[in-house]
Design a protein around this motif. Structure first.
Motif, PDB file in Angstrom:
ATOM      1  N   ARG A  40       0.922  -1.103  -0.030  1.00 22.88           N
ATOM      2  CA  ARG A  40       0.025   0.038   0.066  1.00 22.88           C
ATOM      3  C   ARG A  40       0.964   1.080   0.140  1.00 22.88           C
ATOM      4  O   ARG A  40       0.563   2.265  -0.601  1.00 22.88           O
ATOM      5  CB  ARG A  40      -1.085   0.102   1.141  1.00 22.88           C
ATOM      6  N   GLN A  41       2.056   1.139   0.710  1.00 22.24           N
ATOM      7  CA  GLN A  41       2.791   2.383   0.780  1.00 22.24           C
ATOM      8  C   GLN A  41       3.628   2.665  -0.590  1.00 22.24           C
ATOM      9  O   GLN A  41       3.636   3.632  -1.268  1.00 22.24           O
ATOM     10  CB  GLN A  41       3.978   2.093   1.745  1.00 22.24           C
ATOM     11  N   ALA A  42       3.718   1.276  -1.456  1.00 21.97           N
ATOM     12  CA  ALA A  42       4.422   1.505  -2.685  1.00 21.97           C
ATOM     13  C   ALA A  42       3.433   1.941  -3.696  1.00 21.97           C
ATOM     14  O   ALA A  42       3.745   2.796  -4.929  1.00 21.97           O
ATOM     15  CB  ALA A  42       4.678   0.078  -3.054  1.00 21.97           C
ATOM     16  N   ALA A  43       2.244   1.642  -3.365  1.00 23.22           N
ATOM     17  CA  ALA A  43       1.135   2.422  -4.353  1.00 23.22           C
ATOM     18  C   ALA A  43       1.139   3.737  -4.013  1.00 23.22           C
ATOM     19  O   ALA A  43       0.550   4.690  -4.797  1.00 23.22           O
ATOM     20  CB  ALA A  43      -0.401   1.755  -3.817  1.00 23.22           C
ATOM     21  N   ARG A  44       1.023   4.348  -3.025  1.00 22.50           N
ATOM     22  CA  ARG A  44       0.913   5.743  -2.412  1.00 22.50           C
ATOM     23  C   ARG A  44       2.103   6.514  -3.240  1.00 22.50           C
ATOM     24  O   ARG A  44       1.913   7.857  -3.471  1.00 22.50           O
ATOM     25  CB  ARG A  44       1.226   5.781  -1.103  1.00 22.50           C
ATOM     26  N   THR A  45       3.260   5.925  -3.327  1.00 22.81           N
ATOM     27  CA  THR A  45       4.420   6.630  -3.828  1.00 22.81           C
ATOM     28  C   THR A  45       4.428   6.370  -5.193  1.00 22.81           C
ATOM     29  O   THR A  45       4.988   7.314  -6.225  1.00 22.81           O
ATOM     30  CB  THR A  45       5.722   5.973  -3.394  1.00 22.81           C
TER      31      THR A  45
END
Length: 465
Positions: free
Chosen positions: A130-135
Protein backbone atom coordinates in the motif's frame (compact mmCIF):
# COMPACT_ATOMS: atom_id res chain seq x y z
CA UNK A 1 4.08 6.76 23.39
CA UNK A 2 4.74 7.81 19.78
CA UNK A 3 7.28 10.31 21.12
CA UNK A 4 9.50 7.38 22.08
CA UNK A 5 10.10 6.26 18.49
CA UNK A 6 13.63 6.69 17.20
CA UNK A 7 15.44 6.04 13.90
CA UNK A 8 17.41 2.84 13.46
CA UNK A 9 21.08 3.29 14.45
CA UNK A 10 22.50 2.18 11.10
CA UNK A 11 21.02 2.56 7.60
CA UNK A 12 22.01 1.54 4.07
CA UNK A 13 20.78 2.47 0.56
CA UNK A 14 17.95 0.29 -0.72
CA UNK A 15 18.59 1.06 -4.37
CA UNK A 16 14.93 2.05 -4.80
CA UNK A 17 13.91 5.72 -5.09
CA UNK A 18 10.50 5.10 -3.51
CA UNK A 19 12.05 3.31 -0.54
CA UNK A 20 15.22 5.31 0.18
CA UNK A 21 17.49 4.03 2.94
CA UNK A 22 16.54 0.99 5.02
CA UNK A 23 17.97 -0.42 8.26
CA UNK A 24 21.34 -2.06 7.71
CA UNK A 25 20.06 -5.49 8.80
CA UNK A 26 17.09 -5.50 6.38
CA UNK A 27 17.12 -7.17 2.96
CA UNK A 28 15.49 -5.91 -0.24
CA UNK A 29 14.04 -8.75 -2.34
CA UNK A 30 11.63 -9.28 -5.20
CA UNK A 31 8.09 -10.03 -4.01
CA UNK A 32 8.04 -13.38 -5.84
CA UNK A 33 10.65 -14.62 -3.35
CA UNK A 34 8.14 -14.02 -0.54
CA UNK A 35 4.64 -14.32 -2.01
CA UNK A 36 2.99 -16.86 -4.26
CA UNK A 37 -0.39 -16.69 -5.97
CA UNK A 38 -2.95 -19.29 -4.93
CA UNK A 39 -5.61 -21.10 -6.93
CA UNK A 40 -8.12 -22.21 -4.32
CA UNK A 41 -11.34 -23.77 -5.71
CA UNK A 42 -14.64 -22.09 -4.94
CA UNK A 43 -16.95 -23.86 -2.50
CA UNK A 44 -20.76 -23.88 -2.97
CA UNK A 45 -21.39 -21.70 0.08
CA UNK A 46 -18.65 -19.14 -0.61
CA UNK A 47 -19.85 -15.52 -0.76
CA UNK A 48 -18.15 -12.68 -2.63
CA UNK A 49 -15.16 -11.00 -1.00
CA UNK A 50 -14.35 -7.42 -2.02
CA UNK A 51 -11.04 -5.55 -1.84
CA UNK A 52 -11.55 -1.82 -1.16
CA UNK A 53 -9.20 1.09 -1.75
CA UNK A 54 -8.85 1.77 1.97
CA UNK A 55 -7.23 -1.65 2.42
CA UNK A 56 -10.20 -3.53 3.86
CA UNK A 57 -10.82 -6.96 2.34
CA UNK A 58 -14.11 -8.41 3.53
CA UNK A 59 -17.35 -10.03 2.44
CA UNK A 60 -19.16 -7.59 0.21
CA UNK A 61 -22.25 -7.72 2.42
CA UNK A 62 -20.19 -6.48 5.38
CA UNK A 63 -19.52 -3.15 3.68
CA UNK A 64 -22.51 -2.50 1.48
CA UNK A 65 -24.82 -4.45 -0.80
CA UNK A 66 -25.36 -2.04 -3.70
CA UNK A 67 -23.31 -0.19 -6.29
CA UNK A 68 -21.29 -3.14 -7.64
CA UNK A 69 -20.85 -4.39 -11.18
CA UNK A 70 -22.39 -7.86 -10.95
CA UNK A 71 -20.99 -10.72 -13.03
CA UNK A 72 -23.62 -12.51 -15.11
CA UNK A 73 -21.41 -15.60 -15.02
CA UNK A 74 -18.82 -16.19 -12.31
CA UNK A 75 -16.29 -17.60 -14.72
CA UNK A 76 -12.79 -18.04 -13.34
CA UNK A 77 -13.72 -17.10 -9.77
CA UNK A 78 -11.31 -18.28 -7.11
CA UNK A 79 -11.46 -19.02 -3.42
CA UNK A 80 -10.01 -16.69 -0.80
CA UNK A 81 -9.40 -17.50 2.84
CA UNK A 82 -9.10 -15.47 6.02
CA UNK A 83 -5.59 -14.12 6.49
CA UNK A 84 -4.59 -14.21 2.82
CA UNK A 85 -3.14 -11.19 1.03
CA UNK A 86 -5.48 -9.87 -1.67
CA UNK A 87 -4.46 -7.44 -4.41
CA UNK A 88 -7.02 -5.82 -6.75
CA UNK A 89 -5.20 -6.07 -10.08
CA UNK A 90 -6.96 -3.04 -11.61
CA UNK A 91 -7.04 -0.93 -8.46
CA UNK A 92 -3.77 -1.82 -6.73
CA UNK A 93 -2.27 1.50 -7.83
CA UNK A 94 -4.95 3.22 -5.69
CA UNK A 95 -4.29 1.12 -2.59
CA UNK A 96 -6.78 -1.75 -3.01
CA UNK A 97 -4.52 -4.20 -1.19
CA UNK A 98 -5.14 -5.89 2.14
CA UNK A 99 -5.58 -8.98 4.28
CA UNK A 100 -8.91 -10.79 3.98
CA UNK A 101 -10.92 -10.99 7.19
CA UNK A 102 -13.29 -13.59 5.67
CA UNK A 103 -13.49 -16.85 3.74
CA UNK A 104 -15.22 -16.54 0.39
CA UNK A 105 -14.68 -16.20 -3.35
CA UNK A 106 -13.44 -13.41 -5.57
CA UNK A 107 -13.13 -12.40 -9.20
CA UNK A 108 -10.10 -13.49 -11.23
CA UNK A 109 -9.19 -9.80 -11.33
CA UNK A 110 -7.81 -10.28 -7.81
CA UNK A 111 -4.38 -11.69 -6.97
CA UNK A 112 -4.72 -13.89 -3.88
CA UNK A 113 -1.38 -14.61 -2.21
CA UNK A 114 0.05 -16.66 0.60
CA UNK A 115 3.57 -16.80 1.99
CA UNK A 116 6.15 -18.62 -0.09
CA UNK A 117 8.47 -18.81 2.93
CA UNK A 118 7.57 -19.74 6.49
CA UNK A 119 8.65 -16.45 8.05
CA UNK A 120 6.90 -13.93 5.75
CA UNK A 121 4.19 -11.99 7.61
CA UNK A 122 1.48 -11.17 5.08
CA UNK A 123 0.14 -8.29 7.16
CA UNK A 124 3.48 -6.52 6.89
CA UNK A 125 3.59 -6.90 3.10
CA UNK A 126 0.08 -5.54 2.73
CA UNK A 127 1.32 -2.35 4.44
CA UNK A 128 4.45 -2.27 2.27
CA UNK A 129 2.50 -2.69 -0.98
CA UNK A 130 0.00 0.00 0.00
CA UNK A 131 2.91 2.34 0.66
CA UNK A 132 4.37 1.41 -2.73
CA UNK A 133 1.00 2.35 -4.24
CA UNK A 134 1.03 5.74 -2.49
CA UNK A 135 4.43 6.57 -3.93
CA UNK A 136 3.39 5.67 -7.50
CA UNK A 137 5.78 2.69 -7.63
CA UNK A 138 2.99 0.23 -8.41
CA UNK A 139 1.42 2.49 -11.03
CA UNK A 140 4.80 2.80 -12.78
CA UNK A 141 5.09 -1.00 -12.76
CA UNK A 142 1.64 -1.68 -14.23
CA UNK A 143 1.01 -2.21 -17.93
CA UNK A 144 -2.21 -0.43 -18.96
CA UNK A 145 -5.04 -2.20 -20.77
CA UNK A 146 -6.55 1.17 -21.69
CA UNK A 147 -6.11 4.80 -20.79
CA UNK A 148 -6.19 5.35 -17.00
CA UNK A 149 -6.67 1.59 -16.47
CA UNK A 150 -3.42 0.02 -15.22
CA UNK A 151 -3.55 -3.68 -14.46
CA UNK A 152 -1.13 -5.45 -12.10
CA UNK A 153 -0.80 -9.18 -12.74
CA UNK A 154 1.10 -11.60 -10.50
CA UNK A 155 4.23 -11.59 -12.71
CA UNK A 156 4.33 -7.78 -12.38
CA UNK A 157 3.69 -8.01 -8.63
CA UNK A 158 6.41 -10.61 -8.28
CA UNK A 159 9.01 -8.31 -9.83
CA UNK A 160 8.38 -5.51 -7.32
CA UNK A 161 11.28 -5.12 -4.90
CA UNK A 162 10.23 -4.76 -1.27
CA UNK A 163 11.98 -4.35 2.10
CA UNK A 164 12.41 -7.51 4.18
CA UNK A 165 12.91 -7.21 7.96
CA UNK A 166 13.14 -10.35 10.08
CA UNK A 167 9.86 -12.19 10.69
CA UNK A 168 9.83 -11.11 14.36
CA UNK A 169 10.28 -7.49 13.31
CA UNK A 170 7.53 -7.81 10.71
CA UNK A 171 5.13 -9.02 13.41
CA UNK A 172 6.08 -6.16 15.71
CA UNK A 173 5.53 -3.60 12.95
CA UNK A 174 2.08 -5.04 12.22
CA UNK A 175 1.24 -5.07 15.93
CA UNK A 176 2.24 -1.43 16.29
CA UNK A 177 0.34 -0.25 13.20
CA UNK A 178 -2.79 -2.18 14.21
CA UNK A 179 -2.66 -0.68 17.70
CA UNK A 180 -2.05 2.84 16.42
CA UNK A 181 -4.80 2.38 13.81
CA UNK A 182 -7.31 1.42 16.50
CA UNK A 183 -6.42 4.49 18.58
CA UNK A 184 -6.57 6.75 15.54
CA UNK A 185 -9.91 5.32 14.43
CA UNK A 186 -11.41 5.94 17.87
CA UNK A 187 -10.24 9.55 17.81
CA UNK A 188 -11.51 10.18 14.28
CA UNK A 189 -14.91 8.64 15.02
CA UNK A 190 -15.32 10.92 18.03
CA UNK A 191 -14.45 14.01 16.02
CA UNK A 192 -16.71 13.00 13.14
CA UNK A 193 -19.54 12.58 15.62
CA UNK A 194 -18.92 16.14 16.85
CA UNK A 195 -19.01 17.43 13.27
CA UNK A 196 -22.23 15.52 12.58
CA UNK A 197 -23.96 16.94 15.67
CA UNK A 198 -22.83 20.50 14.87
CA UNK A 199 -24.03 20.12 11.29
CA UNK A 200 -27.40 18.89 12.54
CA UNK A 201 -27.71 21.96 14.75
CA UNK A 202 -26.64 24.25 11.90
CA UNK A 203 -29.11 22.67 9.49
CA UNK A 204 -31.92 22.97 12.02
CA UNK A 205 -31.25 26.72 12.34
CA UNK A 206 -31.19 27.15 8.56
CA UNK A 207 -34.29 25.05 7.95
CA UNK A 208 -36.34 26.88 10.55
CA UNK A 209 -35.37 30.31 9.21
CA UNK A 210 -35.99 29.65 5.51
CA UNK A 211 -39.26 27.77 6.04
CA UNK A 212 -40.79 29.84 8.89
CA UNK A 213 -39.00 33.19 8.77
CA UNK A 214 -37.80 35.21 11.76
CA UNK A 215 -41.15 36.13 13.34
CA UNK A 216 -42.19 33.37 15.78
CA UNK A 217 -45.76 34.72 15.81
CA UNK A 218 -46.30 34.82 12.04
CA UNK A 219 -49.53 33.32 10.73
CA UNK A 220 -49.03 30.14 8.75
CA UNK A 221 -50.76 28.51 5.79
CA UNK A 222 -50.57 25.00 4.33
CA UNK A 223 -47.88 24.74 1.70
CA UNK A 224 -49.39 21.71 0.01
CA UNK A 225 -45.96 20.04 0.18
CA UNK A 226 -45.90 17.05 2.58
CA UNK A 227 -42.22 17.35 3.57
CA UNK A 228 -42.50 21.13 4.06
CA UNK A 229 -45.71 21.53 6.04
CA UNK A 230 -46.98 25.06 6.83
CA UNK A 231 -45.27 28.27 5.66
CA UNK A 232 -45.85 31.96 6.52
CA UNK A 233 -48.99 33.44 4.94
CA UNK A 234 -47.19 36.02 2.81
CA UNK A 235 -44.76 33.56 1.28
CA UNK A 236 -44.88 31.95 -2.15
CA UNK A 237 -44.32 28.26 -2.89
CA UNK A 238 -42.73 27.63 -6.27
CA UNK A 239 -40.48 25.20 -8.12
CA UNK A 240 -36.73 25.71 -8.28
CA UNK A 241 -36.82 25.83 -12.08
CA UNK A 242 -38.79 29.12 -11.80
CA UNK A 243 -36.09 30.67 -9.59
CA UNK A 244 -32.88 29.91 -11.49
CA UNK A 245 -31.19 28.32 -14.47
CA UNK A 246 -29.00 25.25 -13.98
CA UNK A 247 -25.90 25.38 -16.15
CA UNK A 248 -24.17 22.03 -16.63
CA UNK A 249 -20.44 21.59 -16.22
CA UNK A 250 -18.51 19.59 -18.79
CA UNK A 251 -17.34 16.00 -18.97
CA UNK A 252 -13.64 16.62 -19.59
CA UNK A 253 -11.67 13.83 -21.26
CA UNK A 254 -8.07 12.99 -20.36
CA UNK A 255 -7.09 14.38 -23.77
CA UNK A 256 -8.39 17.79 -22.60
CA UNK A 257 -6.09 17.91 -19.57
CA UNK A 258 -2.86 19.88 -19.50
CA UNK A 259 -0.06 20.42 -17.01
CA UNK A 260 -0.95 24.09 -16.72
CA UNK A 261 -4.04 26.11 -17.44
CA UNK A 262 -7.44 26.79 -15.92
CA UNK A 263 -8.33 24.40 -13.05
CA UNK A 264 -11.13 21.90 -13.43
CA UNK A 265 -13.32 22.27 -10.34
CA UNK A 266 -14.47 18.96 -8.87
CA UNK A 267 -16.75 18.17 -5.95
CA UNK A 268 -13.83 17.58 -3.60
CA UNK A 269 -12.67 21.15 -4.32
CA UNK A 270 -16.08 22.48 -3.25
CA UNK A 271 -15.44 20.77 0.09
CA UNK A 272 -12.19 22.69 0.51
CA UNK A 273 -9.61 20.38 -1.09
CA UNK A 274 -6.61 22.17 -2.60
CA UNK A 275 -5.99 19.23 -4.93
CA UNK A 276 -6.34 20.75 -8.41
CA UNK A 277 -4.60 17.98 -10.34
CA UNK A 278 -6.53 18.63 -13.53
CA UNK A 279 -6.30 21.79 -15.59
CA UNK A 280 -7.38 22.59 -19.12
CA UNK A 281 -6.25 25.00 -21.81
CA UNK A 282 -9.36 26.02 -23.67
CA UNK A 283 -11.40 29.01 -24.76
CA UNK A 284 -14.64 27.76 -23.24
CA UNK A 285 -17.58 30.12 -22.70
CA UNK A 286 -17.40 32.25 -19.56
CA UNK A 287 -20.73 30.74 -18.53
CA UNK A 288 -18.82 27.55 -17.65
CA UNK A 289 -16.40 29.38 -15.35
CA UNK A 290 -16.99 29.86 -11.67
CA UNK A 291 -15.53 32.76 -9.76
CA UNK A 292 -15.60 33.88 -6.14
CA UNK A 293 -19.18 34.26 -4.91
CA UNK A 294 -20.79 32.02 -7.54
CA UNK A 295 -23.49 29.61 -6.38
CA UNK A 296 -23.38 25.95 -7.38
CA UNK A 297 -25.18 22.68 -6.72
CA UNK A 298 -23.32 19.37 -6.71
CA UNK A 299 -25.88 16.98 -8.16
CA UNK A 300 -23.89 13.76 -7.68
CA UNK A 301 -21.89 13.04 -4.55
CA UNK A 302 -21.69 11.59 -1.06
CA UNK A 303 -24.83 11.83 1.04
CA UNK A 304 -24.69 14.73 3.49
CA UNK A 305 -21.23 15.93 2.45
CA UNK A 306 -20.56 16.27 -1.27
CA UNK A 307 -24.16 16.73 -2.37
CA UNK A 308 -25.95 20.06 -2.24
CA UNK A 309 -25.29 23.80 -2.55
CA UNK A 310 -21.94 25.53 -2.36
CA UNK A 311 -20.62 29.09 -2.66
CA UNK A 312 -17.22 29.35 -4.36
CA UNK A 313 -14.90 31.12 -1.93
CA UNK A 314 -11.66 31.03 -3.93
CA UNK A 315 -9.90 33.98 -5.55
CA UNK A 316 -9.37 32.27 -8.88
CA UNK A 317 -11.68 30.96 -11.61
CA UNK A 318 -12.14 27.39 -12.79
CA UNK A 319 -14.20 25.30 -15.16
CA UNK A 320 -16.92 23.11 -13.67
CA UNK A 321 -16.85 19.39 -14.23
CA UNK A 322 -19.96 17.44 -15.16
CA UNK A 323 -21.11 16.70 -11.60
CA UNK A 324 -21.84 20.32 -10.71
CA UNK A 325 -24.54 22.79 -11.79
CA UNK A 326 -23.81 26.49 -11.82
CA UNK A 327 -26.87 28.51 -10.79
CA UNK A 328 -27.41 31.59 -12.96
CA UNK A 329 -30.03 34.30 -13.32
CA UNK A 330 -31.59 33.48 -9.95
CA UNK A 331 -34.45 35.69 -8.90
CA UNK A 332 -33.82 35.79 -5.16
CA UNK A 333 -31.13 37.14 -2.83
CA UNK A 334 -27.95 35.10 -3.43
CA UNK A 335 -27.03 34.15 0.15
CA UNK A 336 -30.67 33.52 1.00
CA UNK A 337 -30.92 31.20 -2.02
CA UNK A 338 -27.82 29.32 -0.86
CA UNK A 339 -29.43 28.70 2.53
CA UNK A 340 -32.74 27.78 0.90
CA UNK A 341 -30.99 25.12 -1.16
CA UNK A 342 -29.25 23.80 1.95
CA UNK A 343 -32.61 23.48 3.67
CA UNK A 344 -34.08 21.34 0.87
CA UNK A 345 -30.99 19.14 0.39
CA UNK A 346 -32.24 16.45 2.79
CA UNK A 347 -35.51 16.18 0.86
CA UNK A 348 -33.63 16.11 -2.46
CA UNK A 349 -31.33 13.36 -1.15
CA UNK A 350 -34.31 11.29 -0.04
CA UNK A 351 -35.82 11.53 -3.52
CA UNK A 352 -32.58 10.93 -5.42
CA UNK A 353 -30.94 7.81 -6.77
CA UNK A 354 -27.32 6.78 -7.19
CA UNK A 355 -24.64 4.09 -7.23
CA UNK A 356 -21.74 3.05 -4.99
CA UNK A 357 -23.10 4.89 -1.98
CA UNK A 358 -23.53 8.16 -3.92
CA UNK A 359 -26.65 10.24 -4.48
CA UNK A 360 -27.59 11.56 -7.88
CA UNK A 361 -30.29 13.86 -9.22
CA UNK A 362 -31.02 15.09 -12.74
CA UNK A 363 -31.65 18.67 -13.77
CA UNK A 364 -35.43 18.09 -14.34
CA UNK A 365 -35.71 16.37 -10.95
CA UNK A 366 -33.97 19.22 -9.15
CA UNK A 367 -35.93 21.84 -11.04
CA UNK A 368 -39.24 20.23 -10.04
CA UNK A 369 -38.55 20.54 -6.29
CA UNK A 370 -41.01 22.95 -4.64
CA UNK A 371 -39.59 25.46 -2.15
CA UNK A 372 -40.96 28.30 0.01
CA UNK A 373 -39.83 31.79 -0.96
CA UNK A 374 -39.90 34.73 1.44
CA UNK A 375 -40.84 38.22 0.19
CA UNK A 376 -37.83 40.17 -1.18
CA UNK A 377 -37.64 42.49 1.83
CA UNK A 378 -37.26 39.50 4.20
CA UNK A 379 -34.66 37.53 2.24
CA UNK A 380 -31.62 39.62 3.17
CA UNK A 381 -32.69 39.77 6.82
CA UNK A 382 -33.06 35.96 6.95
CA UNK A 383 -29.63 35.42 5.35
CA UNK A 384 -27.96 37.89 7.71
CA UNK A 385 -29.60 36.30 10.76
CA UNK A 386 -28.51 32.80 9.69
CA UNK A 387 -24.95 34.06 9.17
CA UNK A 388 -24.87 35.34 12.73
CA UNK A 389 -26.44 32.24 14.25
CA UNK A 390 -24.24 29.71 12.44
CA UNK A 391 -20.85 31.44 12.18
CA UNK A 392 -19.52 30.02 15.44
CA UNK A 393 -20.77 26.53 14.56
CA UNK A 394 -19.19 26.76 11.11
CA UNK A 395 -15.86 27.76 12.62
CA UNK A 396 -15.86 24.77 14.99
CA UNK A 397 -16.86 22.42 12.15
CA UNK A 398 -14.06 23.76 9.96
CA UNK A 399 -11.50 23.46 12.75
CA UNK A 400 -12.57 19.94 13.69
CA UNK A 401 -12.59 18.81 10.06
CA UNK A 402 -9.08 20.16 9.68
CA UNK A 403 -8.03 18.28 12.81
CA UNK A 404 -9.35 15.06 11.27
CA UNK A 405 -7.38 15.71 8.10
CA UNK A 406 -4.21 16.36 10.09
CA UNK A 407 -4.69 13.15 12.10
CA UNK A 408 -5.09 11.21 8.86
CA UNK A 409 -2.02 12.88 7.37
CA UNK A 410 0.01 11.97 10.45
CA UNK A 411 -1.23 8.39 10.29
CA UNK A 412 -0.26 8.12 6.62
CA UNK A 413 3.21 9.55 7.29
CA UNK A 414 3.73 7.28 10.30
CA UNK A 415 2.82 4.19 8.27
CA UNK A 416 5.31 5.20 5.58
CA UNK A 417 8.11 5.76 8.08
CA UNK A 418 7.47 2.53 9.98
CA UNK A 419 7.07 0.07 7.07
CA UNK A 420 10.08 1.48 5.20
CA UNK A 421 12.36 1.37 8.23
CA UNK A 422 12.68 5.07 9.05
CA UNK A 423 11.37 4.56 12.60
CA UNK A 424 12.11 1.68 14.97
CA UNK A 425 8.96 0.42 16.75
CA UNK A 426 10.32 -2.84 18.18
CA UNK A 427 10.61 -1.83 21.84
CA UNK A 428 7.33 0.06 21.85
CA UNK A 429 5.40 -2.69 20.05
CA UNK A 430 6.55 -5.28 22.58
CA UNK A 431 4.97 -3.24 25.41
CA UNK A 432 1.62 -2.55 23.74
CA UNK A 433 -1.67 -3.80 25.22
CA UNK A 434 -4.03 -6.04 23.27
CA UNK A 435 -6.26 -4.34 20.72
CA UNK A 436 -9.93 -4.45 21.70
CA UNK A 437 -11.37 -2.30 18.89
CA UNK A 438 -10.64 -3.81 15.47
CA UNK A 439 -12.77 -1.49 13.37
CA UNK A 440 -10.62 -0.13 10.51
CA UNK A 441 -9.29 3.42 10.46
CA UNK A 442 -10.03 5.61 7.46
CA UNK A 443 -6.37 6.28 6.69
CA UNK A 444 -6.93 8.77 3.90
CA UNK A 445 -10.62 9.44 4.12
CA UNK A 446 -11.63 5.93 3.19
CA UNK A 447 -13.87 4.64 0.53
CA UNK A 448 -16.59 7.15 1.41
CA UNK A 449 -14.46 10.01 0.14
CA UNK A 450 -13.61 8.72 -3.29
CA UNK A 451 -13.32 11.42 -5.89
CA UNK A 452 -16.43 11.55 -8.04
CA UNK A 453 -14.47 11.13 -11.26
CA UNK A 454 -13.18 7.79 -10.06
CA UNK A 455 -16.33 6.64 -8.28
CA UNK A 456 -17.69 4.56 -11.14
CA UNK A 457 -14.33 2.77 -11.41
CA UNK A 458 -13.91 2.30 -7.66
CA UNK A 459 -15.11 -1.29 -7.68
CA UNK A 460 -14.00 -3.21 -10.77
CA UNK A 461 -14.01 -6.50 -8.94
CA UNK A 462 -17.28 -7.82 -10.39
CA UNK A 463 -16.31 -8.18 -14.03
CA UNK A 464 -18.99 -9.53 -16.30
CA UNK A 465 -17.85 -12.64 -18.13
Amino acid sequence: MIDGLRPYPEMKPSGLPWLGEVPAHWDVLRAKRLLKATEIPVRPDDEIVTCFRDGQVTLRKNRRSNGFMIALLEQGYQGVRTGQLVVHSMDAFAGAIGISDSDGKCTPEYIVCESRVDDAVLGYYSWVLRQAARTGYILASCPAVRERAPRLRYPDLGELRVPVPSSDEQRLIVRFLDWHGAQTAKMIRAKKRIVALLNEEKQAIIHRAVTRGLDPNVKLKPSGIPWLGDVPEGWEVTKLKHLTRFQNGLAFKPSDWSSSGTPIIRIQNLNGSDDFNFTIKSDLPDLLLIKKGDLMFAWSGNRGTSFGSFIWDRDFNGYLNQHIFKLTDYKVHGKYFYYLLQAVTKHVEDESHGIIGLVHITKPELGSVSVPVAPPDEQNAIATWIDGQTSALAAIIQRTTREIALIQEFRTRLIADVVTGKLDVRVLANALPEITDDRPVEEAGGDEDLDEQDATDAENEEVAA
